[in-house]
Motif scaffolding. Structure first.
Motif, PDB file in Angstrom:
ATOM      1  N   ILE A 243       1.030  -4.104  24.231  1.00 45.48           N
ATOM      2  CA  ILE A 243       0.022  -3.945  23.186  1.00 45.48           C
ATOM      3  C   ILE A 243       0.450  -2.834  22.237  1.00 45.48           C
ATOM      4  CG2 ILE A 243      -2.364  -3.266  22.712  1.00 45.48           C
ATOM      5  CD1 ILE A 243      -2.309  -5.978  23.948  1.00 45.48           C
ATOM      6  N   THR A 244       1.013  -1.764  22.795  1.00 48.49           N
ATOM      7  CA  THR A 244       1.408  -0.591  22.013  1.00 48.49           C
ATOM      8  C   THR A 244       2.493  -0.935  21.008  1.00 48.49           C
ATOM      9  OG1 THR A 244       0.869   0.864  23.870  1.00 48.49           O
ATOM     10  CG2 THR A 244       2.284   1.771  22.136  1.00 48.49           C
ATOM     11  N   ILE A 245       3.570  -1.597  21.487  1.00 48.84           N
ATOM     12  CA  ILE A 245       4.645  -2.013  20.575  1.00 48.84           C
ATOM     13  C   ILE A 245       4.345  -3.436  20.139  1.00 48.84           C
ATOM     14  CG2 ILE A 245       7.119  -2.424  20.300  1.00 48.84           C
ATOM     15  CD1 ILE A 245       7.676  -0.356  22.363  1.00 48.84           C
ATOM     16  N   ALA A 246       3.735  -3.545  18.968  1.00 51.51           N
ATOM     17  CA  ALA A 246       3.360  -4.855  18.458  1.00 51.51           C
ATOM     18  C   ALA A 246       4.342  -5.305  17.377  1.00 51.51           C
ATOM     19  CB  ALA A 246       1.935  -4.805  17.910  1.00 51.51           C
ATOM     20  N   TRP A 392      -7.153   2.266  15.514  1.00 52.67           N
ATOM     21  CA  TRP A 392      -5.829   1.838  15.984  1.00 52.67           C
ATOM     22  C   TRP A 392      -5.922   1.074  17.301  1.00 52.67           C
ATOM     23  CZ3 TRP A 392      -1.217   1.528  13.740  1.00 52.67           C
ATOM     24  CH2 TRP A 392      -0.108   1.302  14.556  1.00 52.67           C
ATOM     25  N   ARG A 393      -6.818   1.509  18.211  1.00 51.68           N
ATOM     26  CA  ARG A 393      -6.955   0.818  19.489  1.00 51.68           C
ATOM     27  C   ARG A 393      -7.455  -0.614  19.280  1.00 51.68           C
ATOM     28  NH1 ARG A 393      -9.031   5.847  21.442  1.00 51.68           N
ATOM     29  NH2 ARG A 393     -11.161   5.079  21.260  1.00 51.68           N
ATOM     30  N   TYR A 394      -8.467  -0.776  18.435  1.00 52.84           N
ATOM     31  CA  TYR A 394      -8.987  -2.112  18.163  1.00 52.84           C
ATOM     32  C   TYR A 394      -7.967  -2.966  17.410  1.00 52.84           C
ATOM     33  CZ  TYR A 394     -13.665  -1.093  19.848  1.00 52.84           C
ATOM     34  OH  TYR A 394     -14.743  -0.795  20.659  1.00 52.84           O
ATOM     35  N   PHE A 395      -7.210  -2.322  16.514  1.00 52.66           N
ATOM     36  CA  PHE A 395      -6.165  -3.029  15.784  1.00 52.66           C
ATOM     37  C   PHE A 395      -5.134  -3.615  16.750  1.00 52.66           C
ATOM     38  CE2 PHE A 395      -1.707  -2.320  14.394  1.00 52.66           C
ATOM     39  CZ  PHE A 395      -1.583  -3.440  13.575  1.00 52.66           C
ATOM     40  N   GLY A 396      -4.694  -2.841  17.733  1.00 53.81           N
ATOM     41  CA  GLY A 396      -3.664  -3.292  18.666  1.00 53.81           C
ATOM     42  C   GLY A 396      -4.090  -4.549  19.413  1.00 53.81           C
ATOM     43  N   PHE A 397      -5.312  -4.563  19.938  1.00 49.44           N
ATOM     44  CA  PHE A 397      -5.777  -5.727  20.690  1.00 49.44           C
ATOM     45  C   PHE A 397      -6.005  -6.919  19.770  1.00 49.44           C
ATOM     46  CE2 PHE A 397      -9.358  -8.282  22.317  1.00 49.44           C
ATOM     47  CZ  PHE A 397      -8.742  -8.799  23.445  1.00 49.44           C
ATOM     48  N   ASN A 399      -4.608  -7.515  16.986  1.00 53.80           N
ATOM     49  CA  ASN A 399      -3.309  -7.943  16.492  1.00 53.80           C
ATOM     50  C   ASN A 399      -2.635  -8.911  17.462  1.00 53.80           C
ATOM     51  OD1 ASN A 399      -1.068  -7.823  14.696  1.00 53.80           O
ATOM     52  ND2 ASN A 399      -0.056  -6.375  16.042  1.00 53.80           N
ATOM     53  N   GLN A 400      -2.563  -8.545  18.731  1.00 53.57           N
ATOM     54  CA  GLN A 400      -1.887  -9.390  19.701  1.00 53.57           C
ATOM     55  C   GLN A 400      -2.698 -10.649  20.028  1.00 53.57           C
ATOM     56  OE1 GLN A 400       0.735  -8.299  19.035  1.00 53.57           O
ATOM     57  NE2 GLN A 400       1.751  -7.531  20.859  1.00 53.57           N
TER      58      GLN A 400
END
Length: 494
Positions: A243-246, A392-397, A399-400
């Motif tokens: 999730i971190t490296i998208a 950023w946390r919501y963006f990561g999830f 995004n994937q």
């Protein structure tokens, strides 16, 4: 140094070998007219040269993701580099290729429309909501991040104490202009130059640390540590690393950006270079920043301290100034700042086009473009007041999860055409497992369930979705797809 070069070589080899295989599976038609010509309107559908489209695509997809993500991922150690290479070749570049080429085949349609055609109206409505939310989060992240970086740079170098709000207003003003003017006036004209600067900056930094007397490129790590979790905060590698490296490995945001260049690409044969190739280019950028983060601070503990003192932006600033001096460092730093700005404006542009498709509102007139764009900027402005870490946390999830939907859409397309669907189904199963496991296990965003339970549920959920998509899609004909754009193109070719 040797295994960094091996990683880069693997990415380049992936483009020529696996990229060519993916292109063959899809089956390009050089005689089929692209939307750049069939729908040419001088605003969003504008033919542009192959090199220009590639550089714009690279900038569109390369926000702070391939820099901030790999920096944060580097806290897990060299394992981050392994995921960048494998994820990019077998998942991210495949995802980007199909998101771009399916848009080309469907008249330049946005990702929700494409999803609806191959997975049904329910999926279309879900993707409309999800894509708009993702793009708004991206737009906000790519306002806050560059505004903070520029503000810190100005205050550090001049000491004038400029408030961050000033840069937020300036960047938003630029976004409004870039979102509504024809694509070839700003994006097509200046972004290829910015793309060249990005490449020059990345190569310059990795060259500088390679010949530095104070720092050794990955000299403090062993190749065997690629399979070890070295996170100094004792955070589990699974599933957080994925999730971190998208953006450096696979990113759903790219699916929202690829249609922008699908509307400008002159020939289907350019798709591998533009879509698969741009993702490989982003993978190289991600590798560079992951290696810089691991090397410049000497250890993951040193990197942890740098991140704690100012986030990944501080890592970018410190390494740029430290390796290239004040002048060269500022230029390199500005090259990094350009990335989120050139992705933020296209995020809002994509939002405008998705909404326009949904409401069936033509975008040739300036008035209609403003009607679609201005509410998005009002919402985006409000969201900039929310803490960046939460966004950023919501963006990561988000995004994937968007990437997962695009991969399943591609699988449905391949199944309906009786083509090798496993090239998208396998990464779709893996990333679906990642997303479900993450949301079930994460206590801040999700349900806080034990990791074992979350992983089993994630794997079972992914397999269930795979069975559903395969059963629903296999053997269905093109008439049921109502794929009007492909039919029109076939008639034109004939």
């Amino acid at each position: 140094m040797t295994w960094f070069l091996m990683c880069v070589a693997a990415l380049i080899g992936g483009y020529f070998i696996y990229g060519a295989f993916i292109e063959k599976v899809f089956g390009v038609n050089e005689n089929r007219k692209t939307p750049a010509y069939t729908k040419q309107d001088g605003v969003d559908y504008v033919p542009m040269s192959n090199k220009k489209v590639y550089l714009v695509q690279l900038l569109n997809i390369a926000g702070v993701g391939p820099i901030f993500g790999p920096i944060m991922g580097a806290l897990y150690g060299p394992a981050a580099m392994l995921w960048i290479v494998l994820g990019c070749i077998f998942a991210g570049a495949v995802h980007d290729y199909f998101s771009g080429m399916l848009s080309v085949r469907n008249g330049g349609a946005s990702v929700p429309t494409i999803t609806g055609r191959y997975l049904g109206n329910g999926a279309k409505h879900f993707m409309n909501i999800f894509a708009i939310i993702l793009l708004l989060l991206v737009g906000v992240v790519f306002v806050s991040a560059p505004a903070g970086m520029i503000t810190n740079l100005v205050n550090e170098q001049t000491g004038i104490g400029m408030p961050m709000t000033t840069m937020v207003v300036v960047i938003f003003a630029y976004y409004i202009i870039a979102t509504i003017v024809p694509v070839d006036k700003i994006i097509g004209r200046f972004y290829p130059l910015f793309g060249a600067l990005l490449i020059f900056m990345s190569v310059g930094l990795i060259t500088a640390i390679s010949f530095s007397s104070e720092h050794t490129l990955l000299g403090n790590y062993e190749m065997s540590q690629m399979f070890t979790n070295m996170n100094p905060n004792n955070l589990p590698l699974w599933p957080a690393l994925f999730i971190t490296i998208a953006c450096g490995a696979i990113s759903g945001f790219h699916a929202t950006q690829s249609p922008l260049m699908a509307r400008c690409m002159e020939n289907e044969k350019n798709g591998r270079f533009v879509f698969y190739g741009a993702m490989i280019g982003e993978g190289v950028i991600a590798l560079i920043w992951c290696a810089l983060a691991l090397s410049f601070f000497g250890s993951v503990e040193g990197l942890k301290e740098a991140v704690a003192n100012g986030g990944p932006g501080n890592v970018v600033y410190s390494s740029s100034i430290g390796l290239l001096g004040v002048f060269g460092g500022v230029i390199a730093f500005l090259g990094v700042v350009i990335l989120p700005i050139t992705s933020g404006d296209t995020a809002f542009r994509s939002s405008r086009l998705i909404l326009a498709e949904y409401f069936n509102m033509e975008q040739k007139s300036l008035r209609n473009r403003l009607v679609m764009a201005l509410p998005l900027f009002v919402i985006g402005g409000i969201l900039t007041q929310v803490d960046f870490g939460i966004i950023w946390r919501y963006f990561g999830f988000a995004n994937q999860s968007t990437a997962v939907m695009m991969l399943w859409t591609a699988s449905a397309y391949l199944l309906r055409h009786n083509k090798l669907h496993w090239v998208t189904t396998v990464p779709a199963i893996f990333m679906t497992t990642v997303c479900i496991t993450f949301i079930l296990n994460n206590s801040q965003l999700g349900f806080g369930l034990p990791m074992t339970v979350s992983t089993i549920a994630g794997a079972l959920g992914a397999l269930f979705i795979a069975g559903y998509v395969i059963k629903r899609s296999k053997g269905k004909g093109e008439t049921e797809l109502a794929d009007e754009e492909e039919s029109k193109s076939a008639l034109e070719t004939a």
